[in-house]
Design a protein around this motif. Structure first.
Motif, PDB file in Angstrom:
ATOM      1  N   GLN A  86      -1.541  -5.655  -0.292  1.00  0.00           N
ATOM      2  CA  GLN A  86      -1.247  -6.891  -1.036  1.00  0.00           C
ATOM      3  C   GLN A  86      -2.029  -6.993  -2.345  1.00  0.00           C
ATOM      4  O   GLN A  86      -2.589  -8.039  -2.665  1.00  0.00           O
ATOM      5  N   LYS A 143      -6.537  -1.526  -0.991  1.00  0.00           N
ATOM      6  CA  LYS A 143      -6.233  -2.633  -0.081  1.00  0.00           C
ATOM      7  C   LYS A 143      -4.751  -3.010  -0.146  1.00  0.00           C
ATOM      8  O   LYS A 143      -4.099  -2.799  -1.164  1.00  0.00           O
ATOM      9  N   THR A 202      -0.583  -6.109  -5.530  1.00  0.00           N
ATOM     10  CA  THR A 202       0.343  -6.678  -6.518  1.00  0.00           C
ATOM     11  C   THR A 202       0.848  -8.030  -6.009  1.00  0.00           C
ATOM     12  O   THR A 202       1.300  -8.132  -4.871  1.00  0.00           O
ATOM     13  N   ASN A 251       0.794  -1.233   0.000  1.00  0.00           N
ATOM     14  CA  ASN A 251       0.000   0.000   0.000  1.00  0.00           C
ATOM     15  C   ASN A 251       0.833   1.294   0.000  1.00  0.00           C
ATOM     16  O   ASN A 251       0.275   2.383   0.126  1.00  0.00           O
TER      17      ASN A 251
END
Ligand SMILES: Nc1nc2c(ncn2[C@@H]2O[C@H](COP(=O)(O)OP(=O)(O)OP(=O)(O)O)[C@@H](O)[C@H]2O)c(=O)[nH]1
Ligand SMILES: [Mg+2]
Length: 309
Positions: free
Chosen positions: A50, A48, A52, A27
């Motif tokens: 996580q 949100k 990638t 983030n």
């Protein structure tokens, strides 16, 4: 002493190129920054953590340089097998890079994951630049304090203050990188902006819409694959994608009341894919329950991740 043979043509002598990896906590805004620097959406972004999951390369040309940005998954303390694969991939992305950009969310500062990343960076030998992101959200005094605190922990060559969202400070960063990369020929054709195949980008776009639409643990328990891609004689394209979830109860949530949720996800995704392809798109989404997809090596291969044993 005239007419000495040139070792390189003026063109090749003038070009620079290299890989610039972005590292940071989940983030921090890595994908937003890559998209901003490339000037197009190559990596998905959500509010949100996580988002990638694998390496995405976005390519920018600036002055005479081709800068290959390596977007990585956020680094955090892994719990599940997928977490471990993501974090290992992120550090792996830094290994082959010429320059490392370390992103810190200036609003969050050096806490938790960011502190752990700075600690481990001491062992990383490549030139490192500190990027304080989200400067649109903080006061200048806080930025100065953060700059000196981070520079005390790690030997950064430079510090940049940017807003990946508004683009503030991004041109200075591009100017700097274009000069700082080594001389050399370009790696990719001049007009290429990403190395992600369109099938995969289309799956990522659907995953982004899923993240934006669903809450709690659901996004993290889901995974999207493009299964069919068929060009039609009328110039349109038919795309079939599967959304994998872990439990039947999750499938119900993804479908929503009378299929409302999946319809909305499909519509948002289809519109964005069509905009990129500049083509009419027929998108078909299927939801499958695969209890243990988080432990299935084949799913990792599809995502471009190594399967941690
Ligand atoms: N205000 C503000 N928000 C930003 C900025 N950069 C990114 N964001 C927001 O921060 C959130 C996370 O952005 P991402 O680009 O997905 O972050 P990331 O570091 O790639 O996250 P992971 O892929 O989960 O590791 C999104 O809601 C972005 O819109 C910025 O400069 N200013
Ligand atoms: Mg990201």
């Amino acid at each position: 002493m005239t007419d000495a043979p040139e070792t390189a043509t003026p063109e090749t002598a003038a070009t620079r190129s290299g890989f610039v990896a972005l590292l940071g906590a989940p983030n921090a805004g890595k994908s937003t920054l890559v998209n901003q620097l490339v000037g197009a959406k190559v990596s998905i972004v959500t509010h949100k953590v996580q988002t990638t999951r694998a390496i995405v390369r976005g390519i920018a040309t600036h002055d005479n340089a081709q800068i290959v940005f390596v977007d990585t998954p956020g680094i955090f303390k892994p719990k599940r097998r997928l977490d471990t694969a993501m974090v290992t991939t992120a550090w792996g992305g830094a290994k082959d890079a010429d320059i490392i950009l370390v992103l810190i969310d200036a609003e969050r500062g050096i806490r938790g994951d960011a502190a752990a990343i700075l600690e481990r960076l001491k062992d990383v030998r490549q030139p490192k630049m500190l990027i304080l992101n989200k400067v649109d959200r903080v006061k200048p005094e806080a930025l100065l304090a953060l700059t000196s605190a981070a520079n005390e922990l790690v030997d950064f060559e430079r510090t940049f203050m940017v807003s990946a969202l508004t683009g503030s400070g991004c041109k200075d960063l591009l100017d700097f990188l274009a000069k700082r990369l080594p001389l050399g020929p370009w790696y990719y054709p001049e007009d290429q902006i990403s190395d992600l195949p369109m099938r995969q980008l289309a799956a990522e776009i659907t995953r982004e819409k899923l993240y934006l639409r669903l809450h709690q643990e659901l996004p993290y328990s889901s995974h999207v694959e493009t299964e069919k891609w068929e060009e039609k004689p009328d110039g349109s394209v038919r795309i079939e994608q599967v959304i994998y979830v872990e439990r039947d109860s999750q499938k119900k949530i993804v479908l929503g009341h009378k299929g409302e949720t999946i319809r909305a996800i499909g519509q948002a995704s289809r519109m964005e894919i069509a905009g990129i392809l500049e083509q009419k798109v027929h998108l078909f989404l299927f939801v499958k329950v695969r209890e243990n997809w988080g432990n299935d090596p084949e799913r990792y291969r599809e995502m471009g991740l190594d399967f941690p044993h």
